[in-house]
Motif scaffolding. Structure first.
Motif, PDB file in Angstrom:
ATOM      1  N   GLY A 160      27.153  37.910  63.103  1.00  0.00           N
ATOM      2  CA  GLY A 160      26.392  38.594  62.001  1.00  0.00           C
ATOM      3  C   GLY A 160      25.982  39.380  62.146  1.00  0.00           C
ATOM      4  O   GLY A 160      24.981  40.190  62.316  1.00  0.00           O
ATOM      5  N   GLN A 161      26.436  40.534  63.676  1.00  0.00           N
ATOM      6  CA  GLN A 161      26.261  41.065  64.617  1.00  0.00           C
ATOM      7  C   GLN A 161      27.311  41.618  65.072  1.00  0.00           C
ATOM      8  O   GLN A 161      27.624  41.044  65.617  1.00  0.00           O
ATOM      9  CB  GLN A 161      24.676  41.045  65.369  1.00  0.00           C
ATOM     10  CG  GLN A 161      25.236  40.929  67.195  1.00  0.00           C
ATOM     11  CD  GLN A 161      25.275  39.587  67.510  1.00  0.00           C
ATOM     12  OE1 GLN A 161      25.796  38.853  66.491  1.00  0.00           O
ATOM     13  NE2 GLN A 161      25.349  38.913  68.314  1.00  0.00           N
ATOM     14  N   GLU A 162      27.151  43.582  65.674  1.00  0.00           N
ATOM     15  CA  GLU A 162      28.198  43.840  66.463  1.00  0.00           C
ATOM     16  C   GLU A 162      28.106  43.375  67.465  1.00  0.00           C
ATOM     17  O   GLU A 162      27.777  43.417  68.644  1.00  0.00           O
ATOM     18  CB  GLU A 162      27.403  45.292  66.823  1.00  0.00           C
ATOM     19  CG  GLU A 162      29.052  45.792  67.145  1.00  0.00           C
ATOM     20  CD  GLU A 162      28.478  47.656  67.303  1.00  0.00           C
ATOM     21  OE1 GLU A 162      29.181  48.209  67.963  1.00  0.00           O
ATOM     22  OE2 GLU A 162      27.047  47.651  66.633  1.00  0.00           O
ATOM     23  N   LEU A 163      29.487  43.031  67.856  1.00  0.00           N
ATOM     24  CA  LEU A 163      30.401  42.436  69.624  1.00  0.00           C
ATOM     25  C   LEU A 163      30.991  43.560  70.145  1.00  0.00           C
ATOM     26  O   LEU A 163      31.653  44.655  69.259  1.00  0.00           O
ATOM     27  CB  LEU A 163      30.850  41.235  69.134  1.00  0.00           C
ATOM     28  CG  LEU A 163      30.195  39.889  68.567  1.00  0.00           C
ATOM     29  CD1 LEU A 163      31.352  39.012  68.116  1.00  0.00           C
ATOM     30  CD2 LEU A 163      28.804  39.623  68.890  1.00  0.00           C
ATOM     31  N   GLU A 167      35.132  43.121  74.461  1.00  0.00           N
ATOM     32  CA  GLU A 167      34.813  42.706  75.689  1.00  0.00           C
ATOM     33  C   GLU A 167      34.336  41.395  75.886  1.00  0.00           C
ATOM     34  O   GLU A 167      34.706  39.724  75.433  1.00  0.00           O
ATOM     35  CB  GLU A 167      34.593  43.316  76.844  1.00  0.00           C
ATOM     36  CG  GLU A 167      33.831  43.681  77.170  1.00  0.00           C
ATOM     37  CD  GLU A 167      33.765  45.367  76.419  1.00  0.00           C
ATOM     38  OE1 GLU A 167      32.736  46.036  77.203  1.00  0.00           O
ATOM     39  OE2 GLU A 167      34.669  45.383  76.222  1.00  0.00           O
ATOM     40  N   PHE A 168      33.456  40.850  75.259  1.00  0.00           N
ATOM     41  CA  PHE A 168      32.755  40.138  75.070  1.00  0.00           C
ATOM     42  C   PHE A 168      32.897  39.081  73.396  1.00  0.00           C
ATOM     43  O   PHE A 168      32.924  37.807  73.791  1.00  0.00           O
ATOM     44  CB  PHE A 168      30.930  40.300  73.962  1.00  0.00           C
ATOM     45  CG  PHE A 168      30.625  39.584  74.370  1.00  0.00           C
ATOM     46  CD1 PHE A 168      29.667  38.894  75.357  1.00  0.00           C
ATOM     47  CD2 PHE A 168      29.608  38.627  73.313  1.00  0.00           C
ATOM     48  CE1 PHE A 168      28.769  37.747  75.525  1.00  0.00           C
ATOM     49  CE2 PHE A 168      28.667  38.015  72.687  1.00  0.00           C
ATOM     50  CZ  PHE A 168      28.185  37.034  73.953  1.00  0.00           C
ATOM     51  N   GLU A 169      33.355  39.944  72.645  1.00  0.00           N
ATOM     52  CA  GLU A 169      33.905  39.248  71.894  1.00  0.00           C
ATOM     53  C   GLU A 169      35.375  38.419  72.327  1.00  0.00           C
ATOM     54  O   GLU A 169      35.374  37.008  71.822  1.00  0.00           O
ATOM     55  CB  GLU A 169      34.904  39.951  71.014  1.00  0.00           C
ATOM     56  CG  GLU A 169      35.023  39.074  69.060  1.00  0.00           C
ATOM     57  CD  GLU A 169      35.328  39.807  68.246  1.00  0.00           C
ATOM     58  OE1 GLU A 169      35.989  38.953  67.497  1.00  0.00           O
ATOM     59  OE2 GLU A 169      35.249  41.372  68.205  1.00  0.00           O
ATOM     60  N   GLN A 202      24.269  34.466  69.822  1.00  0.00           N
ATOM     61  CA  GLN A 202      24.510  35.789  68.185  1.00  0.00           C
ATOM     62  C   GLN A 202      22.923  36.187  68.216  1.00  0.00           C
ATOM     63  O   GLN A 202      23.081  37.097  67.911  1.00  0.00           O
ATOM     64  CB  GLN A 202      24.292  34.807  67.210  1.00  0.00           C
ATOM     65  CG  GLN A 202      22.905  33.989  66.500  1.00  0.00           C
ATOM     66  CD  GLN A 202      22.522  32.471  66.769  1.00  0.00           C
ATOM     67  OE1 GLN A 202      23.618  32.200  67.883  1.00  0.00           O
ATOM     68  NE2 GLN A 202      21.163  32.345  67.116  1.00  0.00           N
ATOM     69  N   ALA A 203      22.023  36.081  69.051  1.00  0.00           N
ATOM     70  CA  ALA A 203      20.881  36.720  69.014  1.00  0.00           C
ATOM     71  C   ALA A 203      21.059  37.993  70.749  1.00  0.00           C
ATOM     72  O   ALA A 203      20.047  38.787  70.242  1.00  0.00           O
ATOM     73  CB  ALA A 203      19.427  36.172  69.604  1.00  0.00           C
ATOM     74  N   LEU A 204      22.509  37.613  71.270  1.00  0.00           N
ATOM     75  CA  LEU A 204      22.223  39.262  72.070  1.00  0.00           C
ATOM     76  C   LEU A 204      22.473  40.912  72.252  1.00  0.00           C
ATOM     77  O   LEU A 204      23.427  40.328  70.957  1.00  0.00           O
ATOM     78  CB  LEU A 204      23.882  38.407  73.110  1.00  0.00           C
ATOM     79  CG  LEU A 204      23.010  37.066  73.436  1.00  0.00           C
ATOM     80  CD1 LEU A 204      24.301  36.727  74.782  1.00  0.00           C
ATOM     81  CD2 LEU A 204      22.091  36.819  74.752  1.00  0.00           C
ATOM     82  N   ASN A 205      22.248  41.491  72.445  1.00  0.00           N
ATOM     83  CA  ASN A 205      22.130  42.985  72.207  1.00  0.00           C
ATOM     84  C   ASN A 205      23.514  43.183  72.346  1.00  0.00           C
ATOM     85  O   ASN A 205      24.093  42.177  73.992  1.00  0.00           O
ATOM     86  CB  ASN A 205      21.285  43.645  71.604  1.00  0.00           C
ATOM     87  CG  ASN A 205      20.938  44.063  73.573  1.00  0.00           C
ATOM     88  OD1 ASN A 205      21.484  44.021  74.159  1.00  0.00           O
ATOM     89  ND2 ASN A 205      19.469  43.837  73.707  1.00  0.00           N
TER      90      ASN A 205
END
Length: 438
Positions: free
Chosen positions: A280-283, A286-288, A248-251
């Motif tokens: 809780g952050q933008e994804l 393709e990563f989602e 979840q911490a990945l930008n």
């Protein structure tokens, strides 16, 4: 024979009652009338693999610890295998008195060494007194052995392994495991402390027995370093599994690098991605899709049925008792209800910490609510697995376990604790404050 000792030895009490109420007074009387300057009786804790001071004389409030008789040391082994008293010269060994010598006699019960008694004297020991202490050691061993018969064995409820019990509550686990064997990837989402790493390791061991597994708690922020790290981790976990914690911490940039590495690097191993249910952050789209390709969501403890939670708590308690060599310890009914009624924001981490705190601080054969000390210990007490790379957390957890064990054995006496742990009293106090133990 000393006059006071005669009346105490004639006591009708026996077994545990004798050990608890007669022995301490009898030992003090014997040491006084025989002219010893100090003395201690050290015995094995019933149904455990640890020792404690059952009686002492002449040490004052601060007490004293005989470091040369550390369990497993050369002198410990000599004493435990000697049929005769073993003498220690004050000029060679660190004793409590400044000009004393010491004599130690092992204590046996049913052919098993269960401890020793040690006395310090200013002059050489009178021969009759040595014989009397040898018989007294036999008396202690006989009474200690009776405590094993006197203890009422409470039948523990039959329960399965705690991890197995919890896994039965995870929706779609079989389907996700089946997909993992095909796709070699699994995202495990859930609240903090819900056992994501434990589940990943279990699936790895089930599907890839004997293969290497590497757990990584954080990723480099620098893109170039992240690419190199992924290549290195992939090489180390080749044909095994790589577990990345905290996705979840990945930008956005890190998300792109990770997904590209998975699809383009030719990595032949398996991948676990761990994080909370709500990112809780933008994804990146393709990563989602990458995350949702094969995923599981673990339930919080508060959503488990009360009966299931009760069985789970009892199973965890039994496992932790075994790991701490306290297999004879019982969980009181009030303590069980206390543990079930609590709210655990960190789920299994908080629950296991509460139970382990009770086990390490309990000085009787049953954990009571007072032993659980709610809210006192916030750090994970368990030793991290070998695959986890967080050295600081592992060191702190090990130090905390050892200090809590010393607190239980020496009843919080910091001088004895420090000597047993091999550090100064100041260092012990510093570590206790650092770890939230005082």
């Amino acid at each position: 024979m000393p006059s006071q000792a005669i009346s105490l030895l004639a006591s009708e009490k026996t077994g545990k009652d004798w050990m608890d109420s007669v022995l301490p007074k009898l030992w003090e009387g014997l040491c006084t009338e025989l002219g010893f300057s100090a003395g201690v009786v050290v015995l094995k804790v019933e149904k455990e693999d640890s020792f404690y001071e059952s009686a002492s004389f002449g040490y004052g409030e601060d007490g004293f610890y005989y470091s040369f008789l550390n369990r497993g040391s050369l002198h410990w082994e000599e004493l435990m295998h000697s049929q005769e008293p073993v003498f220690f010269s004050g000029s060679e060994f660190e004793l409590f008195g400044k000009k004393t010598n010491a004599m130690a006699i092992r204590i046996r019960s049913k052919q098993t060494e269960i401890g020793f008694l040690l006395t310090e004297m200013d002059e050489s020991l009178p021969f009759p007194a040595g014989i009397f202490l040898t018989f007294f050691a036999e008396k202690i061993g006989n009474e200690w052995g009776k405590t094993q018969k006197d203890m009422v064995s409470i039948e523990k409820p039959t329960s399965d392994n705690s991890h197995t019990l919890y896994r039965s509550e995870i929706p779609n686990l079989d389907l996700a495991t089946s997909e993992f064997t095909k796709q070699k990837i699994l995202t495990i989402l859930g609240p903090s402390g819900s056992g994501k790493k434990t589940l990943a390791k279990w699936i790895h061991q089930t599907q890839l027995p004997g293969a290497p597994i590497l757990v990584v708690e954080s990723l480099p922020d620098h893109f170039g370093k992240l690419e190199k790290a992924l290549a290195l981790w992939g090489e180390e976990s080749r044909f095994g599994s790589l577990v990345l914690v905290g996705v979840q911490a990945l930008n956005l940039g890190q998300q792109q690098i990770l997904s590209d590495w998975w699809f383009k690097s030719g990595y032949s191993g398996s991948l676990f991605l761990l994080g909370p249910e709500e990112m809780g952050q933008e994804l990146l789209p393709e990563f989602e899709r990458f995350l949702r390709k094969n995923s599981l969501v673990l339930p919080s403890l508060r959503f488990l049925p009360k009966a299931k939670l009760q069985t789970l708590v009892q199973a965890i308690f039994e496992e932790l008792c075994d790991s701490q060599n306290r297999s004879g310890l019982q969980l009181g009914a009030k303590s069980l209800q206390e543990l079930i009624s609590r709210s655990y924001s960190e789920n299994f981490t908080d629950l296991r910490n509460a139970i382990l705190t009770g086990i390490l601080t309990c000085r009787t054969n049953q954990v009571e609510p007072a032993d659980l000390e709610p809210g006192k210990f916030k750090m994970d007490l368990e030793i991290p697995d070998a695959e986890d790379l967080d050295l600081r957390r592992g060191t702190e957890a090990l130090e905390r376990q050892k200090i809590l064990l010393a607190m239980r054995i020496f009843s919080g006496n910091q001088i004895r604790m420090a000597k047993a742990l091999g550090i100064s009293r100041g260092s012990l106090q510093y570590k206790m404050k650092q770890l939230g133990l005082m």
